[in-house]
Structure formats: C-alpha cells, structure tokens
Design a protein around this motif. Structure first.
Motif, mmCIF file in Angstrom:
data_model
loop_
_atom_site.group_PDB
_atom_site.id
_atom_site.type_symbol
_atom_site.label_atom_id
_atom_site.label_comp_id
_atom_site.label_asym_id
_atom_site.label_seq_id
_atom_site.Cartn_x
_atom_site.Cartn_y
_atom_site.Cartn_z
ATOM 1 N N SER A 1 0.811 -1.212 0.000
ATOM 2 C CA SER A 1 0.000 0.000 0.000
ATOM 3 C C SER A 1 0.847 1.266 0.000
ATOM 4 N N HIS B 1 -8.384 3.819 5.155
ATOM 5 C CA HIS B 1 -7.800 2.634 5.785
ATOM 6 C C HIS B 1 -8.157 2.573 7.262
ATOM 7 N N SER C 1 -5.362 -3.712 -0.511
ATOM 8 C CA SER C 1 -6.646 -3.081 -0.212
ATOM 9 C C SER C 1 -7.801 -4.082 -0.205
ATOM 10 N N CYS D 1 -7.596 -6.010 2.949
ATOM 11 C CA CYS D 1 -7.999 -5.150 4.070
ATOM 12 C C CYS D 1 -9.517 -5.128 4.207
ATOM 13 N N ARG D 2 -10.195 -5.000 3.076
ATOM 14 C CA ARG D 2 -11.659 -4.969 3.104
ATOM 15 C C ARG D 2 -12.215 -6.282 3.654
#
Length: 247
Positions: A34, A67, A83, A86-87
């Motif tokens: 990221s 974030h 990402s 992360c979701r």
C-alpha cells in the motif's frame, strides 16, 4: 536457482532452516504494497490511530478511500496491506464482533476480538489451499476493565498489546520514534496523544501535512465512541504542533 526456492511453492512447507517463505512474502506484501505507514498510540484514557490518506486515482471520490474503519461503535481498526485483503479482514472482524454480541449480549472486548482475528489468520497458514491475508491490523478501543488498548495483529496470527505500534512501509522508523516517547505516553490526554501520533508520522515521512492528507481516529474514555476526526479538527492539531515547534 537456489536450493531454498524449492520450499516456497506452498505455504505449508518448511525449509531446512525452519522458514515459511510464503509467510515472509505475505509480510512483505502487507508492509509495502500500500505504501502507507500507520501509527497507533495509547494515552491515559484514550487511543489514537493515524495514517496517510492517498487517493490512487484522481477520478475516484476521495471520501471512498480510507484505511481507518469502525468495527463496533467503540472499537476501530487501521488496516495496512493489500486493499482487497484489508476490506475482507474488516468485514470478517465486524462479523465476529456482531456474532459475539448476539451470543453473549454485550460488546466484544478489544483483546477478545484481536485474539479471534489472530486465530483465523493463523488457520490460514496451515493449509496449502489457503492464502494468508496480506494485512496488518492496529485495533484500538477503551476496555471497561483494562482501560485503553492497542493491539497489533499480523498475517501470521501474532497478536500483542502495545503502548504504541506502527505498521506499513516506514514501520521501523516509526517504532524508533515511539520508543523515545513511550514513558511519557502513559500520562497523555487525548490532545497530546493525537499530536504524538501525528508528529511520529510526520517525522518518519519527513514532510508536513495538510488536514486532508492524513486520517486520524480516536476512542476516549470507557463510554467513548470510535470517532474519525474531521479535516478541520486535524488542521487544528497540525497548527498546534507548528506553534509548539516555533515556540
């Protein structure tokens, strides 16, 4: 081709040196993919997370890029890494928190949620048919019994409480900064905690920020809610930091 390259085809294969190469690759992806750096700081009665806000495409709506996420009304998380992973991690954490409340009738404590996320992450390291999520979570909340809590959960399933923690591209530089301040942090009020986290991020990145270039979220007091700071509030703290530096 090196001999060790034969041992990175599956996550469940140890090398002769006792290393799991796929997990090392996952840690690398979580820290550098990221390009962000996140900081979490724990004060006397509050916790704060701070990270950069980078919009990858000028055509994207900036309000959709974040974030920093709420898990419950009193627990928040800063997630760095891929990402999409992360979701998925945030969605699973919300499911576990709500499932706990449904079963037991009260909100999940921060340390219980951190353990549950870590347990799930660790299971992902045991089977060749699974891939670990390339994420590092910094969980914050104020527990009724334990007070302010900061937990760091990585993709291998480690979870540990911290006075202050960092993740992402400049993690080690941030840790070095925080180690010099750790003795003072235990007495910080909310404003001091926020400014310490922002100063840490600014120092390791070597740049000044505008209010819309970082994300700041806080939890204060046992009855406090997880709150994402507005741009104007962040600007106020940035101005205070600048005034202290000039004084």
């Amino acid at each position: 081709m090196s001999r060790d390259s034969n041992y990175d085809h599956h996550i469940s294969i140890f090398s002769p040196q006792g290393r799991l190469y796929q997990m090392e690759y996952a840690f690398k992806a979580a820290s550098s993919s990221s390009g962000l750096t996140g900081v979490a700081v724990r004060g006397a009665d509050s916790c704060v997370v701070v990270t950069q806000k980078k919009v990858p495409d000028r055509l994207m709506d900036p309000t959709s890029v974040s974030h920093v996420h709420s898990i419950t009304s009193k627990i928040g998380v800063l997630v760095t890494g891929l990402s999409a992973d992360c979701r998925a991690q945030v969605q699973r954490a919300r499911y576990e928190a709500n499932d706990f409340r449904f079963k037991y009738g009260y909100d999940i404590p921060v340390h219980v949620l951190a353990k549950r996320i870590a347990d799930i992450a660790q299971v992902y390291t045991q089977s060749a048919s699974m891939r670990p999520l390339a994420t590092v979570c910094l969980l914050i909340g104020v527990d009724d019994e334990r007070g302010p809590q900061v937990f760091k959960v990585d993709c291998a399933g480690h979870y540990l409480p911290f006075y202050a923690a960092a993740s992402g591209a400049k993690e080690q530089e941030a840790v070095n900064f925080l180690e010099k301040k750790v003795d003072d942090m235990k007495g910080y009020d909310l404003d001091q905690t926020v400014r310490a986290a922002i100063m840490c991020l600014g120092t390791v990145l070597g740049s000044d920020f505008r209010g819309n270039e970082i994300e700041v979220a806080t939890v204060q007091g046992t009855g406090g809610k997880f709150t994402v700071m507005s741009v104007s509030d962040i600007e106020g703290h940035l101005n205070a930091i600048a005034d202290d530096a000039d004084a």
